[in-house]
Scaffold this motif. Structure first.
Motif, PDB file in Angstrom:
ATOM      1  N   MET A  71     -53.264  24.675   4.816  1.00  0.00           N
ATOM      2  CA  MET A  71     -52.271  25.263   3.948  1.00  0.00           C
ATOM      3  C   MET A  71     -51.219  24.197   3.642  1.00  0.00           C
ATOM      4  SD  MET A  71     -50.274  28.791   4.518  1.00  0.00           S
ATOM      5  CE  MET A  71     -49.366  29.483   3.182  1.00  0.00           C
ATOM      6  N   ARG A  72     -50.654  24.271   2.459  1.00  0.00           N
ATOM      7  CA  ARG A  72     -49.629  23.302   2.073  1.00  0.00           C
ATOM      8  C   ARG A  72     -48.225  23.868   2.278  1.00  0.00           C
ATOM      9  NH1 ARG A  72     -51.920  19.934  -3.114  1.00  0.00           N
ATOM     10  NH2 ARG A  72     -53.432  18.797  -1.861  1.00  0.00           N
ATOM     11  N   ILE A  74     -46.237  26.764   0.357  1.00  0.00           N
ATOM     12  CA  ILE A  74     -46.500  26.742  -1.078  1.00  0.00           C
ATOM     13  C   ILE A  74     -47.178  28.052  -1.454  1.00  0.00           C
ATOM     14  CG2 ILE A  74     -47.845  25.600  -2.907  1.00  0.00           C
ATOM     15  CD1 ILE A  74     -45.473  23.934  -1.899  1.00  0.00           C
ATOM     16  N   MET A  75     -46.706  28.690  -2.499  1.00  0.00           N
ATOM     17  CA  MET A  75     -47.265  29.957  -2.958  1.00  0.00           C
ATOM     18  C   MET A  75     -48.516  29.689  -3.790  1.00  0.00           C
ATOM     19  SD  MET A  75     -45.588  32.958  -5.321  1.00  0.00           S
ATOM     20  CE  MET A  75     -44.251  33.239  -4.197  1.00  0.00           C
ATOM     21  N   GLN A  76     -49.552  30.381  -3.475  1.00  0.00           N
ATOM     22  CA  GLN A  76     -50.772  30.295  -4.259  1.00  0.00           C
ATOM     23  C   GLN A  76     -50.727  31.388  -5.311  1.00  0.00           C
ATOM     24  OE1 GLN A  76     -53.046  27.848  -3.800  1.00  0.00           O
ATOM     25  NE2 GLN A  76     -51.649  27.082  -2.231  1.00  0.00           N
ATOM     26  N   ILE A  77     -50.729  30.992  -6.564  1.00  0.00           N
ATOM     27  CA  ILE A  77     -50.690  31.966  -7.661  1.00  0.00           C
ATOM     28  C   ILE A  77     -52.092  32.062  -8.247  1.00  0.00           C
ATOM     29  CG2 ILE A  77     -49.712  32.508  -9.921  1.00  0.00           C
ATOM     30  CD1 ILE A  77     -47.203  30.972  -9.036  1.00  0.00           C
ATOM     31  N   ALA A  78     -52.615  33.268  -8.224  1.00  0.00           N
ATOM     32  CA  ALA A  78     -53.948  33.491  -8.742  1.00  0.00           C
ATOM     33  C   ALA A  78     -53.929  33.379 -10.263  1.00  0.00           C
ATOM     34  CB  ALA A  78     -54.456  34.871  -8.332  1.00  0.00           C
ATOM     35  N   THR A  79     -54.893  32.691 -10.786  1.00  0.00           N
ATOM     36  CA  THR A  79     -55.018  32.599 -12.243  1.00  0.00           C
ATOM     37  C   THR A  79     -56.131  33.529 -12.691  1.00  0.00           C
ATOM     38  OG1 THR A  79     -56.549  30.748 -12.064  1.00  0.00           O
ATOM     39  CG2 THR A  79     -54.199  30.222 -12.297  1.00  0.00           C
TER      40      THR A  79
END
Length: 120
Positions: free
Chosen positions: A1-2, A112-117
């Protein structure tokens, strides 16, 4: 994870260091970046120029305004960041605790938030 490690410090404290201390801090910071790179944790690290070179941008009711410097008045200002890969928050905190500028200021560790595309 970042995780991003946001490095905050008082510019006055940094300016008050003598030349040898500033060089040692730079040397230690670069050495720690190299160590993180070697261990596979470093994604990218950058120091930022003084807040006096910053511009704060706001958009309200479709109107943009720009002001010199940081938006908030604080003693400590964002001076740089280190983007790392870590197993979990505990490992990220351990990594951040060794950032040399933590001795002068504060390092905020934030996932860091992972934003689903979505594709259409």
């Amino acid at each position: 994870m970042r995780y991003v490690c946001l490095v905050y410090f008082e510019e006055r404290a940094l300016r008050s260091l003598d030349t040898d201390a500033k060089h040692a801090l730079d040397r230690d910071s670069m050495a720690y970046d190299a160590e993180l790179q070697e261990r596979g944790h470093l994604v990218v690290a950058h120091a930022l120029q003084s807040v006096t070179a910053a511009m704060s941008i706001r958009v309200r009711d479709a109107r943009m305004s720009a002001t010199d410097g940081p938006f908030m008045e604080t003693k400590e200002a964002l001076g740089g960041f280190v983007l790392i890969d870590a197993r979990d928050l505990n490992e990220a905190v351990q990594i951040a605790s060794k950032i040399p500028l933590a001795k002068l200021g504060t390092v905020e560790v934030r996932p860091i938030m992972q934003i689903a595309t979505t594709s259409r």
